[in-house]
Scaffold this active site. Structure first.
Site, PDB file in Angstrom:
ATOM      1  N   SER A 161       9.013  -4.197   8.906  1.00 11.44           N
ATOM      2  CA  SER A 161       9.471  -3.107   8.290  1.00 11.44           C
ATOM      3  C   SER A 161       9.577  -2.284   9.911  1.00 11.44           C
ATOM      4  O   SER A 161       9.000  -2.532  10.789  1.00 11.44           O
ATOM      5  CB  SER A 161       8.455  -2.430   7.544  1.00 11.44           C
ATOM      6  OG  SER A 161       8.849  -0.998   7.238  1.00 11.44           O
ATOM      7  N   TYR A 187       0.223   0.248   4.974  1.00 15.90           N
ATOM      8  CA  TYR A 187       1.484  -0.483   5.131  1.00 15.90           C
ATOM      9  C   TYR A 187       1.860  -0.708   6.827  1.00 15.90           C
ATOM     10  O   TYR A 187       2.130  -1.766   7.069  1.00 15.90           O
ATOM     11  CB  TYR A 187       2.572   0.367   4.477  1.00 15.90           C
ATOM     12  CG  TYR A 187       3.829  -0.045   4.338  1.00 15.90           C
ATOM     13  CD1 TYR A 187       4.178  -1.037   3.303  1.00 15.90           C
ATOM     14  CD2 TYR A 187       4.986   0.244   5.058  1.00 15.90           C
ATOM     15  CE1 TYR A 187       5.354  -2.037   3.112  1.00 15.90           C
ATOM     16  CE2 TYR A 187       6.183  -0.476   5.193  1.00 15.90           C
ATOM     17  CZ  TYR A 187       6.575  -1.370   4.167  1.00 15.90           C
ATOM     18  OH  TYR A 187       7.755  -1.941   4.045  1.00 15.90           O
TER      19      TYR A 187
HETATM   20  N1  LIG Z   1      13.367  -1.977   0.743  1.00 15.48           N
HETATM   21  C1  LIG Z   1      13.034  -1.281   2.116  1.00 15.48           C
HETATM   22  O1  LIG Z   1      13.661  -0.328   2.383  1.00 15.48           O
HETATM   23  C2  LIG Z   1      12.206  -1.909   2.932  1.00 15.48           C
HETATM   24  C3  LIG Z   1      11.999  -1.737   4.164  1.00 15.48           C
HETATM   25  C4  LIG Z   1      10.970  -2.231   4.967  1.00 15.48           C
HETATM   26  C5  LIG Z   1      10.501  -3.467   4.368  1.00 15.48           C
HETATM   27  N2  LIG Z   1      10.687  -3.746   3.234  1.00 15.48           N
HETATM   28  C6  LIG Z   1       9.866  -4.990   2.977  1.00 15.48           C
HETATM   29  O2  LIG Z   1      10.577  -5.771   2.340  1.00 15.48           O
HETATM   30  C7  LIG Z   1      10.161  -6.550   1.398  1.00 15.48           C
HETATM   31  C8  LIG Z   1      10.660  -6.433  -0.200  1.00 15.48           C
HETATM   32  O3  LIG Z   1      10.820  -5.085  -0.389  1.00 15.48           O
HETATM   33  P1  LIG Z   1      11.765  -4.760  -1.535  1.00 15.48           P
HETATM   34  O4  LIG Z   1      11.992  -3.096  -1.086  1.00 15.48           O
HETATM   35  O5  LIG Z   1      12.681  -5.803  -1.698  1.00 15.48           O
HETATM   36  O6  LIG Z   1      10.728  -4.353  -2.764  1.00 15.48           O
HETATM   37  P2  LIG Z   1      10.919  -4.560  -4.317  1.00 15.48           P
HETATM   38  O7  LIG Z   1       9.578  -3.889  -4.796  1.00 15.48           O
HETATM   39  O8  LIG Z   1      12.126  -3.981  -4.684  1.00 15.48           O
HETATM   40  O9  LIG Z   1      10.918  -5.909  -4.393  1.00 15.48           O
HETATM   41  C9  LIG Z   1       9.601  -6.851  -4.305  1.00 15.48           C
HETATM   42  C10 LIG Z   1       9.467  -7.822  -5.162  1.00 15.48           C
HETATM   43  O10 LIG Z   1       8.330  -8.773  -4.556  1.00 15.48           O
HETATM   44  C11 LIG Z   1       7.458  -9.206  -5.775  1.00 15.48           C
HETATM   45  N3  LIG Z   1       6.075  -9.179  -5.454  1.00 15.48           N
HETATM   46  C12 LIG Z   1       5.359  -7.972  -4.947  1.00 15.48           C
HETATM   47  N4  LIG Z   1       4.174  -8.199  -4.433  1.00 15.48           N
HETATM   48  C13 LIG Z   1       4.080  -9.647  -4.872  1.00 15.48           C
HETATM   49  C14 LIG Z   1       3.025 -10.558  -4.884  1.00 15.48           C
HETATM   50  N5  LIG Z   1       1.819 -10.443  -4.651  1.00 15.48           N
HETATM   51  N6  LIG Z   1       3.233 -11.889  -5.213  1.00 15.48           N
HETATM   52  C15 LIG Z   1       4.523 -12.167  -5.527  1.00 15.48           C
HETATM   53  N7  LIG Z   1       5.569 -11.222  -5.673  1.00 15.48           N
HETATM   54  C16 LIG Z   1       5.266 -10.160  -5.235  1.00 15.48           C
HETATM   55  C17 LIG Z   1       7.951  -7.907  -6.725  1.00 15.48           C
HETATM   56  O11 LIG Z   1       7.496  -8.316  -8.012  1.00 15.48           O
HETATM   57  C18 LIG Z   1       9.174  -7.756  -6.714  1.00 15.48           C
HETATM   58  O12 LIG Z   1      10.231  -8.499  -7.432  1.00 15.48           O
HETATM   59  C19 LIG Z   1       8.461  -6.044   1.236  1.00 15.48           C
HETATM   60  O13 LIG Z   1       7.637  -7.078   2.229  1.00 15.48           O
HETATM   61  C20 LIG Z   1       8.750  -4.697   1.911  1.00 15.48           C
HETATM   62  O14 LIG Z   1       7.488  -4.202   2.486  1.00 15.48           O
HETATM   63  C21 LIG Z   1      11.543  -3.209   2.534  1.00 15.48           C
END
Ligand SMILES: NC(=O)c1ccc[n+]([C@@H]2O[C@H](COP(=O)([O-])OP(=O)(O)OC[C@H]3O[C@@H](n4cnc5c(N)ncnc54)[C@H](O)[C@@H]3O)[C@@H](O)[C@H]2O)c1
Length: 263
Positions: A145, A158
């Site tokens: 991230s 985080y």
């Molecule tokens: N969206 C952003 O702006 C952003 C920015 C930086 C990093 N990220 C990272 O990207 C990744 C995905 O984020 P997102 O925004 O798509 O989140 P989201 O919450 O929209 O989707 C995450 C998915 O992961 C699943 N999940 C969460 N914990 C889990 C576990 N312990 N076991 C199995 N499945 C699990 C959830 O059910 C969900 O389907 C994460 O690692 C997040 O930290 C996202």
């Protein structure tokens, strides 16, 4: 455009957000997919959505919590039993945790963030890498991230977990580059997914849309990112066209992490 015909990719956290967006891109490029998530209902819906876009796609769904080592071993074994090997691994599942200052952060939430974001990513590497070694190589994308390269106010666990993802990426790269396994991380900025929508609710419960608009104004592009934009970067990093890039954490944030002062 790279093809994934005959290639197998595991995507964790693939039922929503960034994982689902990458799954759609990869399915359209011909990949066999093993999609892992702990939300069974969302997982079933994701499979239907992906199939409607890419009718030929072979999709295995696996309900698993990535913070359980046993569940991780199981999703790796199931994928190998179904498709024979693993060519690409999108080690994406993660949570934000609750936003709070360091001195009052809930310790149980802190531990949960570490269990999922740090240990979940580690377990994935531990069980996928031996399969890739047998396979003669592979490509891994871990999800860090901008919080893995900068501090973020009120998000200490985080930020700690995502810096760890960046560090684990470097280690996997230097330990397994000799096996033709290239490991990189991505560092998304604010991308419009359910997780980020939830974060804006925490910042301004009365008007999350206002929080979103204010945040977008700080970005050099004056907008948030879209999950598909990240999906295309991930597809490149998992493809055969991506060679000799190893151990990098690549920001995809509209340039925001380069900003110092007002934009
Ligand atoms: N969206 C952003 O702006 C952003 C920015 C930086 C990093 N990220 C990272 O990207 C990744 C995905 O984020 P997102 O925004 O798509 O989140 P989201 O919450 O929209 O989707 C995450 C998915 O992961 C699943 N999940 C969460 N914990 C889990 C576990 N312990 N076991 C199995 N499945 C699990 C959830 O059910 C969900 O389907 C994460 O690692 C997040 O930290 C996202």
């Amino acid at each position: 455009m790279s093809s994934f015909n005959g290639k197998t990719v595991i995507i964790t956290g693939g039922a929503m957000g960034l994982g689902l967006a990458a799954a759609k891109v990869l399915a359209q490029k011909g990949a066999n997919l093993a999609i892992v998530d702990y939300n069974e209902e969302a997982l079933n819906k994701a499979k239907a959505d992906i199939s409607s876009l890419a009718h030929q796609a072979k999709i295995l769904t696996i309900v698993a919590d990535v913070s359980s080592e046993e569940a991780v071993k199981n999703y790796v074994d199931k994928t190998v039993a179904e498709f024979g090997t693993i060519d690409g691994f999108y080690n994406n599942a993660g949570i934000e945790g609750k936003q709070a200052p360091i001195i009052s952060y809930d310790i149980e939430v802190f531990k949960k963030v570490i269990d999922i974001n740090l240990l979940g990513v580690y377990y994935g590497l531990r069980y996928v890498i031996p399969v890739m070694q047998k396979n003669g190589g592979g490509r891994i994308v871990n999800v860090a991230s901008v919080g893995g390269i900068r501090g973020v106010v009120n998000q200490m666990p985080y930020v700690a977990s995502k810096h760890a993802v960046s560090g684990m990426t470097k280690n996997a790269a230097i330990e397994y580059g000799k096996d033709n396994i290239f490991t990189n991380a991505i560092a998304p900025g604010a991308i419009l997914t359910p997780m980020v929508a939830e974060a804006f609710k925490q910042v301004n419960p009365a008007d999350p849309k206002a929080a979103e608009a204010e945040y977008a104004q700080r970005n050099p592009t004056r907008r948030l990112g879209q999950p598909e934009e990240v999906g295309h970067l991930v597809a490149f990093l998992l493809s055969d066209e991506c060679n000799y890039v190893n151990g990098q954490t690549i920001a995809i944030d509209g340039g925001e992490s380069n900003l110092y002062g007002n934009s």
